[in-house]
Design a protein around this motif. Sequence first.
Motif, PDB file in Angstrom:
ATOM      1  N   ARG A 101       0.839  -1.201   0.000  1.00  7.83           N
ATOM      2  CA  ARG A 101       0.000   0.000   0.000  1.00  7.83           C
ATOM      3  C   ARG A 101       0.876   1.254   0.000  1.00  7.83           C
ATOM      4  O   ARG A 101       0.652   2.184  -0.763  1.00  7.83           O
ATOM      5  CB  ARG A 101      -0.922  -0.015   1.214  1.00  7.83           C
ATOM      6  CG  ARG A 101      -1.804   1.202   1.305  1.00  7.83           C
ATOM      7  CD  ARG A 101      -2.848   1.077   2.363  1.00  7.83           C
ATOM      8  NE  ARG A 101      -2.335   0.665   3.648  1.00  7.83           N
ATOM      9  CZ  ARG A 101      -2.858   1.041   4.794  1.00  7.83           C
ATOM     10  NH1 ARG A 101      -3.921   1.812   4.809  1.00  7.83           N
ATOM     11  NH2 ARG A 101      -2.344   0.630   5.934  1.00  7.83           N
TER      12      ARG A 101
ATOM     13  N   SER B 159       1.213   3.894  -3.102  1.00  5.67           N
ATOM     14  CA  SER B 159       0.936   5.287  -2.762  1.00  5.67           C
ATOM     15  C   SER B 159       2.127   6.174  -3.105  1.00  5.67           C
ATOM     16  O   SER B 159       1.963   7.265  -3.665  1.00  5.67           O
ATOM     17  CB  SER B 159       0.591   5.399  -1.278  1.00  5.67           C
ATOM     18  OG  SER B 159       0.419   6.736  -0.904  1.00  5.67           O
TER      19      SER B 159
ATOM     20  N   SER C 116      -2.843   8.712  -4.465  1.00  5.24           N
ATOM     21  CA  SER C 116      -1.932   8.313  -3.402  1.00  5.24           C
ATOM     22  C   SER C 116      -2.655   8.290  -2.062  1.00  5.24           C
ATOM     23  O   SER C 116      -2.530   7.343  -1.280  1.00  5.24           O
ATOM     24  CB  SER C 116      -0.744   9.279  -3.353  1.00  5.24           C
ATOM     25  OG  SER C 116       0.116   8.965  -2.299  1.00  5.24           O
TER      26      SER C 116
ATOM     27  N   LEU D 119      -3.442   5.255   0.576  1.00  8.33           N
ATOM     28  CA  LEU D 119      -3.047   5.298   1.984  1.00  8.33           C
ATOM     29  C   LEU D 119      -4.206   4.944   2.900  1.00  8.33           C
ATOM     30  O   LEU D 119      -4.036   4.245   3.893  1.00  8.33           O
ATOM     31  CB  LEU D 119      -2.526   6.690   2.353  1.00  8.33           C
ATOM     32  CG  LEU D 119      -1.141   7.068   1.891  1.00  8.33           C
ATOM     33  CD1 LEU D 119      -0.842   8.506   2.268  1.00  8.33           C
ATOM     34  CD2 LEU D 119      -0.093   6.130   2.470  1.00  8.33           C
TER      35      LEU D 119
ATOM     36  N   SER E  71       1.405  10.233   4.776  1.00 11.31           N
ATOM     37  CA  SER E  71       2.169   9.007   4.568  1.00 11.31           C
ATOM     38  C   SER E  71       3.238   8.857   5.644  1.00 11.31           C
ATOM     39  O   SER E  71       3.422   7.770   6.207  1.00 11.31           O
ATOM     40  CB  SER E  71       2.818   9.009   3.177  1.00 11.31           C
ATOM     41  OG  SER E  71       3.594   7.859   2.985  1.00 11.31           O
TER      42      SER E  71
END
Length: 168
Positions: free
Chosen positions: A6, A10, A54, A58, A153
């Motif tokens: 993931r 992302s 992205s 996330l 992130s």
Amino acid sequence: MDDDLRKEISDFFLTDSSDYLARYRALINVFTNISTRSKILVDLLFSFECSLKSLIFLRSNYDEKSTYKIIRTHNLSNLLSKIDTAKFQDIAILDENLDDISVGVRYTLEANIKFRENGSLGSKYYETIASYHWIDKVYQEAKKLNEFVRNESISMFGLITIINIQDI
């Protein structure tokens, strides 16, 4: 969903978003005619798109394939509808002038120039793509969204990127 995968997916989208912003910065002062200015606007639209994709990756609770199917669009409104935007309300992703501009804007504008008898574009062009102030505002908003997603992130996964020994 596998957290490493993931984050990796992302990051791919976020890197693309950053690349589009860098290309805009490099070309804004050289791209002065309608065709080239619309190209850099498309870069900004793609930056928004990649940042949103992205962010969706996330925050997704679905597997990678399902999430990818959700984001297979160039429509910013559709992407926005897939996420809770409350955390970044101060970022104007779709202002009144950007609402109906899509990644195909370059060809629409050029076709209008070629096929209109008088060749004038009217205020839609002069208040948006032709305005350095307006296009810089769009750039600043795309940059803010990119930074927001980057910070999210980092808060989720930290600064450490996992590198497999076979990738070295």
